[in-house]
Design an enzyme around this catalytic site. Structure first.
Site, short mmCIF file in Angstrom:
data_model
loop_
_atom_site.label_atom_id
_atom_site.label_comp_id
_atom_site.label_asym_id
_atom_site.label_seq_id
_atom_site.Cartn_x
_atom_site.Cartn_y
_atom_site.Cartn_z
N LYS A 92 -7.52 -1.03 -2.00
CA LYS A 92 -7.16 -1.25 -0.58
C LYS A 92 -8.22 -2.12 0.10
CE LYS A 92 -4.56 3.01 -0.73
NZ LYS A 92 -4.03 4.17 -0.03
N GLU A 101 5.33 6.95 -4.62
CA GLU A 101 4.23 7.46 -3.81
C GLU A 101 4.78 8.09 -2.54
OE1 GLU A 101 0.38 5.20 -4.76
OE2 GLU A 101 1.46 3.96 -3.35
N GLU A 155 1.63 1.31 2.83
CA GLU A 155 0.88 0.79 3.99
C GLU A 155 1.43 -0.56 4.43
OE1 GLU A 155 -2.83 1.45 2.03
OE2 GLU A 155 -2.38 3.58 2.20
N SER A 165 -2.95 10.95 -3.57
CA SER A 165 -4.02 11.92 -3.81
C SER A 165 -4.14 12.33 -5.28
CB SER A 165 -3.86 13.14 -2.90
OG SER A 165 -3.91 12.73 -1.54
N GLY A 206 -3.60 9.49 0.64
CA GLY A 206 -4.84 9.58 1.40
C GLY A 206 -4.97 10.85 2.21
N HIS A 248 3.90 -1.49 -1.14
CA HIS A 248 3.04 -0.33 -0.88
C HIS A 248 3.37 0.25 0.49
CE1 HIS A 248 -0.43 2.16 -0.05
NE2 HIS A 248 -0.52 2.28 -1.37
P1 PGA Z 1 -4.60 7.85 -2.55
O1 PGA Z 1 -3.79 6.47 -2.41
O2 PGA Z 1 -4.81 8.08 -4.02
O3 PGA Z 1 -5.87 7.64 -1.81
O4 PGA Z 1 -3.74 8.92 -1.94
C1 PGA Z 1 -2.76 6.13 -3.31
C2 PGA Z 1 -2.16 4.80 -2.96
O5 PGA Z 1 -1.97 4.51 -1.77
O6 PGA Z 1 -1.83 3.99 -3.85
#
Ligand code: PGA
Length: 256
Positions: free
Chosen positions: A11, A168, A98, A214, A174, A96
């Site tokens: 990221k 995901e 985000e 996570s 996160g 993704h």
């Molecule tokens: P994370 O992120 O392992 O920090 O939850 C995963 C991702 O967004 O690919």
């Protein structure tokens, strides 16, 4: 048998010094492991530096976190698949959560990016996943179906085999909340069924489906033991070579 694939999405983290240190130390720690595919996806500006650290590091692939769908031209700030190939990228993340939910990318734009990645000879890691509200309203399958169907529009069977799907659940990213292995397996199995509907059983059986959200050393064994979980897309735990290499080693043991 599908070869497991563990990728780290750095990221918007690290600086040039830490990026180099992280890549070099990871390469050192996982030397000799050859039954797991591994990739790291640093920020664009550190790709070349990380590429040079991985040169002597064996089997770690380089990935980018985003790509634009045009090859070149007046698109200020954007980066093309050809440019990413030029700096030794093999993979690129598309869709993704985000980028979907923070930046506001649509299914159509993500599809264009995934197709451009394939046309530019990059291997897409195409992400899907539901929001907490969608899960609570029983819409997980519906959301994943839409994202998969729109995401694979115009992509041939041959091309689909080059795509890694990353499931995901957005509420697990996160947040420290991991989906249970049963929740992950259920969706992965459903997604593989969707891919079989679009392509065929054999194609779906060959495709890699990663879990993300996570993922960490403590839950790697359980997640990687699920029949339809073929890998992990790792955020936070991918920013330390100790935890990320541990996850790769655990996966290598599960698949030994
Ligand atoms: P994370 O992120 O392992 O920090 O939850 C995963 C991702 O967004 O690919």
């Amino acid at each position: 048998m599908r070869k497991p694939f563990i990728a780290a999405n750095w990221k918007m983290n690290t600086d040039s010094g830490y990026a180099a240190e992280l890549a070099s130390s990871l390469a050192e720690k996982i030397k000799g492991i050859d039954n797991v595919n591994v990739a790291v996806c640093p920020p664009f500006v550190y790709l070349q530096k990380v590429a040079s650290c991985l040169e002597h590091g064996g089997n770690i692939y380089l990935g980018a976190q985003d790509v634009y769908f045009e090859s070149n031209g007046a698109f200020t700030g954007e980066i093309s698949a050809e440019m990413l190939r030029d700096v030794c990228c093999s993979y690129v993340i598309t869709g993704h959560s985000e980028r979907r939910h923070v930046i506001g990318e649509s299914d159509e734009l993500i599809n264009k990016k995934t197709r451009a990645a394939l046309a530019g000879e990059l291997l897409p890691i195409f992400c899907i996943g539901e929001l907490l509200e969608e899960r609570e309203n029983g819409k997980t399958n519906e959301v994943c179906k839409r994202q998969i169907e729109k995401g694979f529009e115009g992509i041939s069977k041959q091309e689909a085999l080059k795509v890694t799907v990353a499931y995901e659940p957005v509420w697990a990213i996160g947040t420290g909340k991991t989906a249970t292995s049963q929740q992950a397996q259920e969706v992965h199995n459903y997604v593989r069924g969707l891919l079989a509907d679009i392509y065929d059983e054999q194609t779906a059986a060959e495709m890699i489906i990663q879990y993300g959200g996570s993922a960490k050393p403590e839950n790697t064994k359980e997640l990687m033991s699920c029949p339809d979980v073929d890998g992990l897309l790792v955020g936070g735990a991918g920013l330390k070579s100790e935890s990320f290499s541990e996850m790769i080693k655990i996966t290598a043991e599960v698949y030994a």
